[in-house]
Motif scaffolding. Structure first.
Motif, short mmCIF file in Angstrom:
data_model
loop_
_atom_site.label_atom_id
_atom_site.label_comp_id
_atom_site.label_asym_id
_atom_site.label_seq_id
_atom_site.Cartn_x
_atom_site.Cartn_y
_atom_site.Cartn_z
N TYR A 9 0.88 -1.17 0.00
CA TYR A 9 0.00 0.00 0.00
C TYR A 9 0.93 1.23 0.00
O TYR A 9 1.51 1.56 1.03
CB TYR A 9 -0.87 -0.06 1.25
CG TYR A 9 -1.96 0.98 1.43
CD1 TYR A 9 -2.01 2.15 0.69
CD2 TYR A 9 -2.95 0.78 2.38
CE1 TYR A 9 -3.02 3.08 0.89
CE2 TYR A 9 -3.97 1.70 2.59
CZ TYR A 9 -3.99 2.85 1.85
OH TYR A 9 -4.98 3.78 2.05
N ILE A 11 1.88 5.14 -0.18
CA ILE A 11 1.25 6.42 0.20
C ILE A 11 2.15 7.56 -0.24
O ILE A 11 3.35 7.58 0.09
CB ILE A 11 1.00 6.50 1.72
CG1 ILE A 11 0.14 5.32 2.19
CG2 ILE A 11 0.34 7.82 2.08
CD1 ILE A 11 -0.25 5.37 3.66
N GLN A 38 -2.33 5.60 -1.99
CA GLN A 38 -3.05 6.67 -1.29
C GLN A 38 -2.46 8.02 -1.68
O GLN A 38 -1.25 8.23 -1.60
CB GLN A 38 -2.94 6.50 0.23
CG GLN A 38 -3.72 7.56 1.01
CD GLN A 38 -3.57 7.42 2.53
OE1 GLN A 38 -3.23 8.37 3.22
NE2 GLN A 38 -3.83 6.22 3.04
N ARG A 40 -1.92 11.43 -0.49
CA ARG A 40 -1.89 12.11 0.81
C ARG A 40 -1.25 13.47 0.62
O ARG A 40 -0.03 13.59 0.53
CB ARG A 40 -1.13 11.27 1.84
CG ARG A 40 -1.08 11.86 3.25
CD ARG A 40 -0.50 10.85 4.22
NE ARG A 40 -0.39 11.40 5.57
CZ ARG A 40 0.67 12.08 6.01
NH1 ARG A 40 1.71 12.31 5.20
NH2 ARG A 40 0.69 12.54 7.24
N LYS A 42 -1.59 17.40 2.13
CA LYS A 42 -2.17 18.16 3.23
C LYS A 42 -2.42 19.62 2.87
O LYS A 42 -2.76 20.43 3.74
CB LYS A 42 -1.25 18.08 4.45
CG LYS A 42 -1.13 16.66 5.03
CD LYS A 42 -2.42 16.31 5.77
CE LYS A 42 -2.39 14.93 6.38
NZ LYS A 42 -3.61 14.63 7.12
N ASN A 70 -6.69 10.48 0.87
CA ASN A 70 -6.56 10.71 2.31
C ASN A 70 -7.41 11.90 2.73
O ASN A 70 -7.35 12.98 2.09
CB ASN A 70 -5.09 10.96 2.67
CG ASN A 70 -4.87 11.02 4.17
OD1 ASN A 70 -5.38 10.18 4.92
ND2 ASN A 70 -4.15 12.02 4.61
N ASP A 71 -8.18 11.73 3.79
CA ASP A 71 -8.85 12.82 4.51
C ASP A 71 -10.07 13.44 3.83
O ASP A 71 -10.86 14.09 4.53
CB ASP A 71 -7.89 14.01 4.77
CG ASP A 71 -6.79 13.72 5.76
OD1 ASP A 71 -6.89 12.70 6.45
OD2 ASP A 71 -5.84 14.52 5.83
N HIS A 84 -9.40 7.19 2.87
CA HIS A 84 -8.88 6.85 4.20
C HIS A 84 -9.18 7.99 5.16
O HIS A 84 -8.86 9.14 4.89
CB HIS A 84 -7.37 6.57 4.18
CG HIS A 84 -6.90 6.13 5.53
ND1 HIS A 84 -6.79 4.80 5.88
CD2 HIS A 84 -6.57 6.84 6.64
CE1 HIS A 84 -6.41 4.71 7.14
NE2 HIS A 84 -6.27 5.94 7.63
N GLY A 86 -8.82 9.35 9.25
CA GLY A 86 -8.29 9.23 10.60
C GLY A 86 -9.37 9.57 11.61
O GLY A 86 -10.53 9.83 11.26
N ASP A 89 -11.09 12.97 11.00
CA ASP A 89 -11.31 13.32 9.59
C ASP A 89 -12.75 13.15 9.13
O ASP A 89 -13.03 13.28 7.93
CB ASP A 89 -10.40 12.46 8.69
CG ASP A 89 -8.93 12.69 8.97
OD1 ASP A 89 -8.57 13.84 9.32
OD2 ASP A 89 -8.15 11.75 8.84
N THR A 108 -8.07 4.81 10.42
CA THR A 108 -6.94 4.76 11.34
C THR A 108 -7.43 4.29 12.71
O THR A 108 -8.38 4.86 13.26
CB THR A 108 -6.35 6.18 11.50
OG1 THR A 108 -5.83 6.59 10.25
CG2 THR A 108 -5.24 6.20 12.55
N ALA A 128 -6.49 0.14 9.95
CA ALA A 128 -5.06 0.46 9.92
C ALA A 128 -4.55 0.70 11.33
O ALA A 128 -5.12 1.51 12.08
CB ALA A 128 -4.82 1.69 9.06
N LYS A 138 5.98 10.69 10.03
CA LYS A 138 5.08 11.10 11.11
C LYS A 138 5.64 10.59 12.44
O LYS A 138 5.09 9.66 13.05
CB LYS A 138 3.68 10.55 10.84
CG LYS A 138 2.60 11.33 11.54
CD LYS A 138 1.23 11.08 10.95
CE LYS A 138 0.21 11.86 11.73
NZ LYS A 138 -1.14 11.72 11.22
N ILE A 163 1.22 0.34 9.47
CA ILE A 163 1.84 1.57 8.98
C ILE A 163 2.80 2.13 10.03
O ILE A 163 2.65 1.88 11.23
CB ILE A 163 0.76 2.63 8.62
CG1 ILE A 163 1.39 3.83 7.89
CG2 ILE A 163 -0.04 3.06 9.85
CD1 ILE A 163 0.37 4.78 7.27
#
Ligand SMILES: Cc1ncc(COP(=O)(O)OP(=O)(O)O)c(N)n1
Ligand SMILES: Cc1nc(C(=O)O)sc1CCOP(=O)(O)O
Ligand SMILES: [Mg+2]
Length: 209
Positions: A9, A11, A38, A40, A42, A70-71, A84, A86, A89, A108, A128, A138, A163
Motif C-alpha cells: 500500500y 502512500i 493513497q 496524501r 495536506k 486521504n482525509d 482513508h 483518521g 477526519d 486509522t 489500519a 510522522k 503503517i
C-alpha cells in the motif's frame, strides 16, 4: 469487483515528492506491484489536488490498482475512488453511505482495538494500525506494538494495514503476524530515481508471494 486488499500500500507525501516526482514515482510504485495507492496531500490547493488525484486515478486504473484519497470525502466522491479517514477526519459511516458499498474505505485505529471495532461497525473495508516503528514521515504518531497484530487478527475478519516506519527489513515481521497490507511512504519514495522506487516496490510486493 471488490479490490483485493493484500500487498503493498503505497502512500504519497507531497513534500517528499516535490519537484515533479509525484507522478513518475507513483507510477513506478504501481509498476513494481503496489495494490493500493493513497494520495496524501495536506495542502489547501483544491485545483492542484483535483488534477493530481485525477491523474493518479487514471494511473491506478491502468495498472489495476485502487486509488485511496486521504482525509477528503468530497474529492473521493468526485472521482469515484476510495478514502482513508483518521480519527478526526469525519465519519466512516457517512463516507460509506456517500461512496457506496463497493468503495474501499479505511480507518486509522492507532493501537486501539476499540477503534477498530467502531471502524468495522461503521463499514470500514480495512483497519489500519500503527505506528509500529520510528517514522520519518510522522514521528509523533501514537506507537503500536506487533503483539497488537496478533490480537487484531484473532478478532477481526477485515484486512489489517500496518503503517509507520515500515521498511523492507521490518515488513516481514508485520506480515508474519497478520498484516494483510503494509503502508509505506519513506522506505518506498525517499529514492533517487523512479527506477529505484520500482525496485523497492517489487521487493515489498514479493514479501506477499
Ligand atoms: C493506511 C493509513 N493508515 C493510517 C493513516 C493515518 O491517518 P491519519 O491518522 O488521519 O493521519 P494523516 O495521514 O491524515 O496525517 C493513513 N493516512 N493511511
Ligand atoms: C501517515 C502515517 N500515519 C501513521 C499512523 O501511525 O497512523 S504513521 C504515518 C507515516 C507513515 O510513513 P513512513 O512509512 O514514512 O513511516
Ligand atoms: Mg487523516
Amino acid at each position: 469487483m471488490t479490490a483485493a486488499l493484500r500487498g503493498l500500500y503505497a502512500i504519497t507525501d507531497t513534500p517528499l515528492l516535490a519537484g515533479g516526482k509525484l507522478l513518475p514515482y507513483a507510477e513506478a510504485a504501481l509498476i513494481g506491484g503496489a495494490r493500493l495507492l493513497q494520495y496524501r496531500d495536506k495542502s489547501a490547493d483544491d485545483v492542484r489536488r483535483f488534477d493530481e488525484a485525477q491523474t493518479l486515478a487514471e494511473l491506478c486504473r491502468r495498472h489495476g490498482a485502487t486509488l485511496i484519497i486521504n482525509d477528503d470525502l468530497e474529492l473521493a466522491a468526485r472521482l469515484g475512488v476510495g478514502l482513508h479517514l483518521g480519527q478526526t477526519d469525519g465519519s466512516l459511516a457517512t463516507a460509506r453511505a456517500r461512496l457506496g458499498t463497493e468503495a474501499v474505505i479505511g480507518g486509522t485505529c492507532h493501537a486501539q482495538l476499540e477503534l477498530a471495532e467502531r471502524a468495522v461497525a461503521e463499514g470500514a473495508s480495512y483497519i489500519a494500525f500503527g505506528r509500529f516503528f520510528n517514522s520519518n514521515t510522522k514521528p509523533g504518531a501514537p506507537a503500536a506494538t506487533v503483539e497488537l497484530l496478533d490480537q487484531a487478527r484473532a478478532r477481526f475478519a477485515q484486512p489489517i494495514v500496518a503503517i509507520g516506519g515500515v521498511t523492507l527489513g521490518t515488513a516481514p515481521g508485520l506480515i508474519a503476524r497478520g498484516a494483510s497490507m503494509v503502508a509505506v511512504i519513506h522506505a518506498l519514495f525517499a529514492a533517487d530515481s523512479a527506477t529505484e522506487v520500482e525496485d523497492r516496490a517489487r521487493a515489498f510486493a514479493a514479501l506477499f508471494d
